[in-house]
Design a protein around this motif. Structure first.
Motif, PDB file in Angstrom:
ATOM      1  N   GLN A  98      -5.403  -5.080   4.654  1.00  0.00           N
ATOM      2  CA  GLN A  98      -6.555  -5.852   4.203  1.00  0.00           C
ATOM      3  C   GLN A  98      -7.275  -5.120   3.075  1.00  0.00           C
ATOM      4  O   GLN A  98      -7.623  -3.949   3.204  1.00  0.00           O
ATOM      5  CB  GLN A  98      -7.511  -6.072   5.377  1.00  0.00           C
ATOM      6  N   ASP A  99      -7.465  -5.818   1.957  1.00  0.00           N
ATOM      7  CA  ASP A  99      -8.212  -5.295   0.803  1.00  0.00           C
ATOM      8  C   ASP A  99      -7.681  -3.955   0.295  1.00  0.00           C
ATOM      9  O   ASP A  99      -8.453  -3.059  -0.053  1.00  0.00           O
ATOM     10  CB  ASP A  99      -9.707  -5.150   1.146  1.00  0.00           C
ATOM     11  N   PHE A 100      -6.351  -3.829   0.243  1.00  0.00           N
ATOM     12  CA  PHE A 100      -5.749  -2.591  -0.260  1.00  0.00           C
ATOM     13  C   PHE A 100      -4.551  -2.952  -1.120  1.00  0.00           C
ATOM     14  O   PHE A 100      -3.735  -3.788  -0.728  1.00  0.00           O
ATOM     15  CB  PHE A 100      -5.317  -1.692   0.909  1.00  0.00           C
ATOM     16  N   PRO A 101      -4.400  -2.329  -2.285  1.00  0.00           N
ATOM     17  CA  PRO A 101      -3.295  -2.685  -3.181  1.00  0.00           C
ATOM     18  C   PRO A 101      -1.955  -2.136  -2.687  1.00  0.00           C
ATOM     19  O   PRO A 101      -1.902  -1.195  -1.893  1.00  0.00           O
ATOM     20  CB  PRO A 101      -3.695  -2.006  -4.499  1.00  0.00           C
ATOM     21  N   ALA A 102      -0.890  -2.720  -3.201  1.00  0.00           N
ATOM     22  CA  ALA A 102       0.453  -2.248  -2.888  1.00  0.00           C
ATOM     23  C   ALA A 102       0.562  -0.773  -3.262  1.00  0.00           C
ATOM     24  O   ALA A 102       0.162  -0.366  -4.353  1.00  0.00           O
ATOM     25  CB  ALA A 102       1.486  -3.067  -3.658  1.00  0.00           C
ATOM     26  N   THR A 103       1.093   0.017  -2.346  1.00  0.00           N
ATOM     27  CA  THR A 103       1.190   1.461  -2.518  1.00  0.00           C
ATOM     28  C   THR A 103       2.444   1.943  -1.802  1.00  0.00           C
ATOM     29  O   THR A 103       2.866   1.352  -0.816  1.00  0.00           O
ATOM     30  CB  THR A 103      -0.051   2.155  -1.885  1.00  0.00           C
ATOM     31  N   VAL A 104       3.020   3.040  -2.282  1.00  0.00           N
ATOM     32  CA  VAL A 104       4.128   3.699  -1.596  1.00  0.00           C
ATOM     33  C   VAL A 104       3.553   4.938  -0.918  1.00  0.00           C
ATOM     34  O   VAL A 104       2.965   5.795  -1.583  1.00  0.00           O
ATOM     35  CB  VAL A 104       5.259   4.079  -2.582  1.00  0.00           C
ATOM     36  N   PHE A 105       3.723   5.026   0.397  1.00  0.00           N
ATOM     37  CA  PHE A 105       3.190   6.147   1.171  1.00  0.00           C
ATOM     38  C   PHE A 105       4.322   7.100   1.543  1.00  0.00           C
ATOM     39  O   PHE A 105       5.126   6.801   2.419  1.00  0.00           O
ATOM     40  CB  PHE A 105       2.486   5.656   2.436  1.00  0.00           C
ATOM     41  N   GLU A 106       4.342   8.242   0.890  1.00  0.00           N
ATOM     42  CA  GLU A 106       5.359   9.256   1.170  1.00  0.00           C
ATOM     43  C   GLU A 106       4.982  10.111   2.370  1.00  0.00           C
ATOM     44  O   GLU A 106       5.828  10.770   2.957  1.00  0.00           O
ATOM     45  CB  GLU A 106       5.567  10.157  -0.050  1.00  0.00           C
ATOM     46  N   SER A 107       3.691  10.126   2.733  1.00  0.00           N
ATOM     47  CA  SER A 107       3.209  10.987   3.806  1.00  0.00           C
ATOM     48  C   SER A 107       2.079  10.301   4.572  1.00  0.00           C
ATOM     49  O   SER A 107       1.239   9.625   3.964  1.00  0.00           O
ATOM     50  CB  SER A 107       2.693  12.299   3.208  1.00  0.00           C
ATOM     51  N   PRO A 108       2.010  10.487   5.885  1.00  0.00           N
ATOM     52  CA  PRO A 108       0.907   9.912   6.656  1.00  0.00           C
ATOM     53  C   PRO A 108      -0.470  10.391   6.197  1.00  0.00           C
ATOM     54  O   PRO A 108      -1.464   9.683   6.391  1.00  0.00           O
ATOM     55  CB  PRO A 108       1.200  10.372   8.091  1.00  0.00           C
ATOM     56  N   GLU A 109      -0.546  11.539   5.559  1.00  0.00           N
ATOM     57  CA  GLU A 109      -1.832  12.037   5.056  1.00  0.00           C
ATOM     58  C   GLU A 109      -2.397  11.132   3.961  1.00  0.00           C
ATOM     59  O   GLU A 109      -3.591  11.161   3.671  1.00  0.00           O
ATOM     60  CB  GLU A 109      -1.709  13.464   4.516  1.00  0.00           C
ATOM     61  N   ASP A 110      -1.540  10.312   3.357  1.00  0.00           N
ATOM     62  CA  ASP A 110      -1.964   9.430   2.273  1.00  0.00           C
ATOM     63  C   ASP A 110      -2.471   8.065   2.762  1.00  0.00           C
ATOM     64  O   ASP A 110      -2.990   7.288   1.964  1.00  0.00           O
ATOM     65  CB  ASP A 110      -0.805   9.187   1.302  1.00  0.00           C
ATOM     66  N   PHE A 111      -2.303   7.772   4.049  1.00  0.00           N
ATOM     67  CA  PHE A 111      -2.681   6.458   4.563  1.00  0.00           C
ATOM     68  C   PHE A 111      -4.183   6.239   4.405  1.00  0.00           C
ATOM     69  O   PHE A 111      -4.978   7.146   4.625  1.00  0.00           O
ATOM     70  CB  PHE A 111      -2.353   6.323   6.048  1.00  0.00           C
ATOM     71  N   PRO A 112      -4.581   5.004   4.063  1.00  0.00           N
ATOM     72  CA  PRO A 112      -6.020   4.696   3.998  1.00  0.00           C
ATOM     73  C   PRO A 112      -6.609   4.591   5.403  1.00  0.00           C
ATOM     74  O   PRO A 112      -5.876   4.459   6.389  1.00  0.00           O
ATOM     75  CB  PRO A 112      -6.055   3.351   3.277  1.00  0.00           C
ATOM     76  N   ASP A 113      -7.904   4.614   5.483  1.00  0.00           N
ATOM     77  CA  ASP A 113      -8.607   4.483   6.756  1.00  0.00           C
ATOM     78  C   ASP A 113      -8.279   3.112   7.369  1.00  0.00           C
ATOM     79  O   ASP A 113      -8.575   2.068   6.786  1.00  0.00           O
ATOM     80  CB  ASP A 113     -10.114   4.621   6.520  1.00  0.00           C
ATOM     81  N   ARG A 114      -7.681   3.137   8.543  1.00  0.00           N
ATOM     82  CA  ARG A 114      -7.248   1.903   9.215  1.00  0.00           C
ATOM     83  C   ARG A 114      -8.436   1.011   9.585  1.00  0.00           C
ATOM     84  O   ARG A 114      -8.312  -0.208   9.628  1.00  0.00           O
ATOM     85  CB  ARG A 114      -6.433   2.276  10.456  1.00  0.00           C
ATOM     86  N   ALA A 115      -9.593   1.599   9.843  1.00  0.00           N
ATOM     87  CA  ALA A 115     -10.770   0.799  10.189  1.00  0.00           C
ATOM     88  C   ALA A 115     -11.280   0.011   8.977  1.00  0.00           C
ATOM     89  O   ALA A 115     -11.804  -1.081   9.113  1.00  0.00           O
ATOM     90  CB  ALA A 115     -11.878   1.702  10.730  1.00  0.00           C
ATOM     91  N   VAL A 116     -11.102   0.568   7.794  1.00  0.00           N
ATOM     92  CA  VAL A 116     -11.558  -0.087   6.564  1.00  0.00           C
ATOM     93  C   VAL A 116     -10.487  -1.040   6.019  1.00  0.00           C
ATOM     94  O   VAL A 116     -10.801  -2.106   5.494  1.00  0.00           O
ATOM     95  CB  VAL A 116     -11.917   0.975   5.497  1.00  0.00           C
ATOM     96  N   HIS A 117      -9.215  -0.643   6.138  1.00  0.00           N
ATOM     97  CA  HIS A 117      -8.088  -1.428   5.615  1.00  0.00           C
ATOM     98  C   HIS A 117      -7.067  -1.671   6.728  1.00  0.00           C
ATOM     99  O   HIS A 117      -5.964  -1.100   6.702  1.00  0.00           O
ATOM    100  CB  HIS A 117      -7.433  -0.702   4.444  1.00  0.00           C
ATOM    101  N   PRO A 118      -7.402  -2.498   7.711  1.00  0.00           N
ATOM    102  CA  PRO A 118      -6.461  -2.716   8.818  1.00  0.00           C
ATOM    103  C   PRO A 118      -5.214  -3.464   8.349  1.00  0.00           C
ATOM    104  O   PRO A 118      -5.269  -4.251   7.396  1.00  0.00           O
ATOM    105  CB  PRO A 118      -7.270  -3.561   9.799  1.00  0.00           C
ATOM    106  N   PRO A 119      -4.100  -3.217   9.025  1.00  0.00           N
ATOM    107  CA  PRO A 119      -2.891  -3.979   8.690  1.00  0.00           C
ATOM    108  C   PRO A 119      -3.042  -5.435   9.125  1.00  0.00           C
ATOM    109  O   PRO A 119      -3.641  -5.721  10.168  1.00  0.00           O
ATOM    110  CB  PRO A 119      -1.794  -3.274   9.483  1.00  0.00           C
ATOM    111  N   VAL A 120      -2.525  -6.317   8.300  1.00  0.00           N
ATOM    112  CA  VAL A 120      -2.518  -7.745   8.612  1.00  0.00           C
ATOM    113  C   VAL A 120      -1.110  -8.156   9.045  1.00  0.00           C
ATOM    114  O   VAL A 120      -0.937  -8.891  10.013  1.00  0.00           O
ATOM    115  CB  VAL A 120      -2.979  -8.571   7.390  1.00  0.00           C
ATOM    116  N   PHE A 121      -0.110  -7.658   8.313  1.00  0.00           N
ATOM    117  CA  PHE A 121       1.302  -7.917   8.619  1.00  0.00           C
ATOM    118  C   PHE A 121       2.053  -6.595   8.613  1.00  0.00           C
ATOM    119  O   PHE A 121       1.825  -5.746   7.736  1.00  0.00           O
ATOM    120  CB  PHE A 121       1.950  -8.830   7.566  1.00  0.00           C
ATOM    121  N   HIS A 122       2.962  -6.426   9.572  1.00  0.00           N
ATOM    122  CA  HIS A 122       3.939  -5.339   9.569  1.00  0.00           C
ATOM    123  C   HIS A 122       5.300  -5.967   9.317  1.00  0.00           C
ATOM    124  O   HIS A 122       5.662  -6.939  10.004  1.00  0.00           O
ATOM    125  CB  HIS A 122       3.984  -4.624  10.921  1.00  0.00           C
ATOM    126  N   LEU A 123       6.045  -5.415   8.375  1.00  0.00           N
ATOM    127  CA  LEU A 123       7.400  -5.902   8.089  1.00  0.00           C
ATOM    128  C   LEU A 123       8.412  -4.834   8.447  1.00  0.00           C
ATOM    129  O   LEU A 123       8.276  -3.679   8.043  1.00  0.00           O
ATOM    130  CB  LEU A 123       7.575  -6.206   6.600  1.00  0.00           C
TER     131      LEU A 123
END
Length: 190
Positions: A98-123
């Protein structure tokens, strides 16, 4: 960082959200003729869960599996190559946040705050017929056919959600024994 898991009662909106996203995915990936399946708790009528729509996208070969990542990034999905370690080497994982641009995450340290940008769909991109594919469909279908088991799973998830977890993965691991028993029952039912 400690996390809490929020389990919501079943919502018919989940099936509608899946159908809309299924159409977008099929249009985006038409060159590979994928099979798009709704999985997870949101795919089982009457089963509550986290309000994230889990989707499996099945391909006939490795080429489609890898080639699909770029169009999905262009469609706004985030790609998580950091999750391609064994046993998931043959799966590509993406999520629309939610409200986050397409990004490639190479490491879990790079993940955005889940409370601010929760997942809407998992593929989950993978080969049709793979063990992951078969297990997830068997689990979903068993819960759809067996409301007593579905309700027991829901009660367990609600109870687990009352705890505080190190991560969302720890919550998922706590459900594993129940899920494996259901998968075995589905296998026996055959």
């Amino acid at each position: 960082m400690a996390v809490r898991v929020m389990i919501e009662p079943y919502s018919a909106d989940w099936a509608v959200a899946f159908q809309q996203e299924q159409g977008r995915l099929e249009a985006c990936l038409t060159a590979w003729s994928p099979e798009v399946q709704h999985i997870g708790s949101t795919a089982v009528e009457g089963l509550g869960g986290k309000p994230v729509i889990d989707i499996m996208v099945g391909f006939s070969d490795e080429e489609g599996l890898s080639a699909a990542v770029d169009p999905l990034l262009k469609a706004g999905y985030c790609y998580y190559p950091c999750f391609e370690e064994p046993p998931f080497r043959d799966r590509r994982f993406l999520a629309r946040l939610q409200d986050f641009p397409a990004t490639v995450f190479e490491s879990p340290e790079d993940f955005p705050d889940r409370a601010v940008h929760p997942p809407v769909f998992h593929l989950h991109l993978l080969r049709r017929g793979s063990p992951f594919w078969q297990r997830h469909l068997a689990f979903r279908d068993y819960l759809r056919r067996h409301p007593i088991t579905r309700d027991a799973y829901y009660r367990m998830k609600v109870k687990l959600a009352k705890g505080v977890w190190e991560s969302h993965n720890d919550y998922a691991k706590a459900k594993t024994a129940f899920i494996r028993r259901v998968e075995r029952l589905a296998e026996l039912e055959g």
